[in-house]
Design an enzyme around this catalytic site. Structure first.
Site, PDB file in Angstrom:
ATOM      1  N   ASN A  47       0.860  -1.188   0.000  1.00 31.51           N
ATOM      2  CA  ASN A  47       0.000   0.000   0.000  1.00 31.51           C
ATOM      3  C   ASN A  47       0.898   1.241   0.000  1.00 31.51           C
ATOM      4  O   ASN A  47       2.122   1.131  -0.020  1.00 31.51           O
ATOM      5  CB  ASN A  47      -0.959  -0.027   1.192  1.00 31.51           C
ATOM      6  CG  ASN A  47      -0.205  -0.082   2.500  1.00 31.51           C
ATOM      7  OD1 ASN A  47       0.517   0.851   2.851  1.00 31.51           O
ATOM      8  ND2 ASN A  47      -0.330  -1.199   3.215  1.00 31.51           N
TER       9      ASN A  47
ATOM     10  N   LYS B  45     -11.167  -4.122  19.054  1.00 33.39           N
ATOM     11  CA  LYS B  45      -9.749  -4.448  19.273  1.00 33.39           C
ATOM     12  C   LYS B  45      -9.303  -4.100  20.696  1.00 33.39           C
ATOM     13  O   LYS B  45      -8.114  -4.144  21.004  1.00 33.39           O
ATOM     14  CB  LYS B  45      -8.881  -3.745  18.223  1.00 33.39           C
ATOM     15  CG  LYS B  45      -9.283  -4.130  16.783  1.00 33.39           C
ATOM     16  CD  LYS B  45      -8.273  -3.720  15.737  1.00 33.39           C
ATOM     17  CE  LYS B  45      -8.777  -4.032  14.325  1.00 33.39           C
ATOM     18  NZ  LYS B  45      -7.772  -3.994  13.282  1.00 33.39           N
TER      19      LYS B  45
ATOM     20  N   ASP C 227      -4.382  -6.720   4.998  1.00 33.33           N
ATOM     21  CA  ASP C 227      -5.324  -7.660   5.628  1.00 33.33           C
ATOM     22  C   ASP C 227      -5.219  -9.046   5.006  1.00 33.33           C
ATOM     23  O   ASP C 227      -5.566 -10.035   5.636  1.00 33.33           O
ATOM     24  CB  ASP C 227      -6.762  -7.124   5.463  1.00 33.33           C
ATOM     25  CG  ASP C 227      -6.997  -5.908   6.356  1.00 33.33           C
ATOM     26  OD1 ASP C 227      -6.542  -5.950   7.517  1.00 33.33           O
ATOM     27  OD2 ASP C 227      -7.592  -4.919   5.887  1.00 33.33           O
TER      28      ASP C 227
ATOM     29  N   LYS D 154     -13.776  -0.314  15.562  1.00 30.83           N
ATOM     30  CA  LYS D 154     -12.431  -0.891  15.760  1.00 30.83           C
ATOM     31  C   LYS D 154     -11.938  -0.662  17.187  1.00 30.83           C
ATOM     32  O   LYS D 154     -11.295  -1.521  17.774  1.00 30.83           O
ATOM     33  CB  LYS D 154     -11.435  -0.292  14.752  1.00 30.83           C
ATOM     34  CG  LYS D 154     -11.628  -0.822  13.344  1.00 30.83           C
ATOM     35  CD  LYS D 154     -10.698  -0.172  12.336  1.00 30.83           C
ATOM     36  CE  LYS D 154     -11.151  -0.501  10.919  1.00 30.83           C
ATOM     37  NZ  LYS D 154     -10.376   0.161   9.877  1.00 30.83           N
TER      38      LYS D 154
ATOM     39  N   PHE E 210      -4.609   3.074  14.902  1.00 33.52           N
ATOM     40  CA  PHE E 210      -4.959   4.074  13.906  1.00 33.52           C
ATOM     41  C   PHE E 210      -6.084   3.475  13.065  1.00 33.52           C
ATOM     42  O   PHE E 210      -6.238   2.252  13.004  1.00 33.52           O
ATOM     43  CB  PHE E 210      -3.762   4.412  13.007  1.00 33.52           C
ATOM     44  CG  PHE E 210      -2.954   5.582  13.511  1.00 33.52           C
ATOM     45  CD1 PHE E 210      -2.146   5.443  14.623  1.00 33.52           C
ATOM     46  CD2 PHE E 210      -3.007   6.817  12.876  1.00 33.52           C
ATOM     47  CE1 PHE E 210      -1.399   6.513  15.096  1.00 33.52           C
ATOM     48  CE2 PHE E 210      -2.269   7.900  13.328  1.00 33.52           C
ATOM     49  CZ  PHE E 210      -1.462   7.758  14.447  1.00 33.52           C
TER      50      PHE E 210
END
Ligand code: PMT
Length: 395
Positions: free
Chosen positions: A207, A337, A276, A333, A319
């Site tokens: 990325n 998480k 991912d 998230k 992040f």
């Protein structure tokens, strides 16, 4: 911010590098005041430093002063940092023993500013037990010692003794200028950059992360006194001096490195852009051209999710990068998480996300507080994220 940097230049061949350093410090907007020992003047004339610093250069304790601003007590008081570069065995010995017998040493003696000492000398002199003892003394007294580099020396030998790269000296000055070491004694683990998922020996999936956000967090944490480990994907950035860097390639590599460091970390900040998915089968040889091709992907471990499950004493920060429904996804998230807070940035916002020197973020914490910040440098975002992590440590 502009600071007063007083540079003590001593007699060694590395003085020519100090000329460049003074120029760099000026370009950063600092006020630079140079004083030279008698031996330093044998290598470079005061005029050179006067031109580069745009300030009068002092070489003699008893010369009639034309300007009280550069009298030794004035310089000592004015200094935000006292830099000794190059630092010879002689000056190191004098400072360590409290000798003040010329303009340079009396000014150093009279200052309360942090001192950055940059040794540069012949390798045998540097290895000498007396020099090493003096350097240890100075370190114990709170001086920043910027270790010399290894390589070919001007005297013809090869070894440790050459003035280190100027970037390392600039880093030490930045560290010395930060007097509020609020992260001292804290271990901070940061991830940065992209992961690369190999398709074959030639190609990979990745990325656009440049690593800038994570590198700024690691740098600011180090400047504020933390012991920092930076697990970094492949980027073209220079890490700040004194950071323990662990280079990784794939998401699985990053997972292994982070899990290894997790137990002894106090603050963990995951700024990396982790893939991912990864190709299910990585071809041993270069895949040959054909009319079409499909790639089967399999899920990578979610590193942050794993950390959330194992969380004990750590402050855990994620992040979140999205192109739509940023806040909803970030809140999800944060909870899923098990994070203390999350830093959300939208790739479609001008000045935010990949590659930029700035970011536009909203910080959402587990107590339900949400703080939207204006566009600012990634360094400033880093400081705010670290302030927030400290708040959680203190809670
Ligand atoms: O590197 P720069 O060019 O400076 O750009 C900065 C940045 C945009 C990369 C950074 O600000 C950022 O947003 N990083 C997180 C990007 C991301 O992967 O977001 P995410 O929403 O997909 O992942 C959420 C969190 O889970 C992240 O902390 C990520 O590190 C973590 N994660 C994701 C997937 C995975 N398999 N394991 C993870 O740990």
């Amino acid at each position: 911010m502009s600071k007063n940097i007083v540079v003590a230049v001593c007699g060694g061949i590395a003085v020519y590098k100090t000329v460049d350093l003074v120029s760099r410090l000026k370009k950063k907007g600092h006020n630079v005041y140079v004083m030279m020992t008698k031996s330093a003047c044998e290598f470079v004339t005061p005029l050179t430093f006067q031109t580069m610093s745009q300030n009068e250069v002092v070489t003699d304790m008893f010369a009639p002063v034309s300007n009280w601003e550069v009298e030794h007590i004035s310089l000592a008081t004015k200094a935000d940092v006292m830099l000794v570069c190059p630092a010879t065995a002689n000056i190191i010995g004098k400072i360590a023993s409290g000798i003040a017998d010329d303009f340079v040493t009396t000014t150093i003696m009279a200052t309360k500013a942090p001192k950055v000492i940059c040794p540069a000398m012949n390798n045998n002199m540097y290895d000498n037990v007396v020099v090493q003892r003096n350097l240890s003394k100075l370190k114990n007294d709170g001086c920043y010692i910027v270790e010399p580099g290894e390589g070919f020396l001007a005297c013809g030998t090869v070894g440790k003794g050459r003035l280190t790269e100027l970037e390392n000296i600039e880093d030490a000055i930045e560290e010395a200028l930060c007097t509020d070491k609020d992260l001292l004694g804290k271990r901070v683990l940061v991830t940065a950059g992209p992961t690369r998922e190999a398709i074959d020996p030639v190609r990979y999936i990745t990325n656009h992360s440049s690593g800038k956000m994570g590198y700024e967090i690691a740098k600011r944490a180090r400047i504020r006194g933390a012991e920092v480990t930076l697990v970094s994907g492949q980027v073209s950035l220079r890490p700040f001096s004194g950071i323990n860097i662990i280079p990784v390639t794939s998401a699985q590599d990053m997972y292994n490195a982070v899990i290894n460091e997790y137990d002894h970390s106090d603050i963990v900040i995951k700024a990396a852009a982790v893939a991912d998915f990864t190709p299910k089968d990585k071809s041993e040889h270069k895949i040959k051209k054909s009319d079409s091709m499909s790639l089967e992907l399999t899920k990578n471990p979610d590193i942050l999710m794993n950390l959330g499950e194992k969380k004990a004493h750590q402050v855990l920060v994620g992040f979140c990068m999205e192109t739509k429904e940023l806040m909803e996804n970030a809140r999800k998230k944060l909870a899923k998480k098990n994070l203390d807070f999350i830093v959300a940035n939208n790739l479609n916002t001008k000045g935010a996300g990949f590659g930029t020197d700035t970011n536009v973020v909203t910080i959402i914490d587990k107590l339900g507080n949400e703080q939207s910040l204006d566009i600012m440098s990634k360094g400033d975002v880093a400081d705010i994220v670290l302030d927030k992590a400290l708040e959680f440590i203190r809670k």
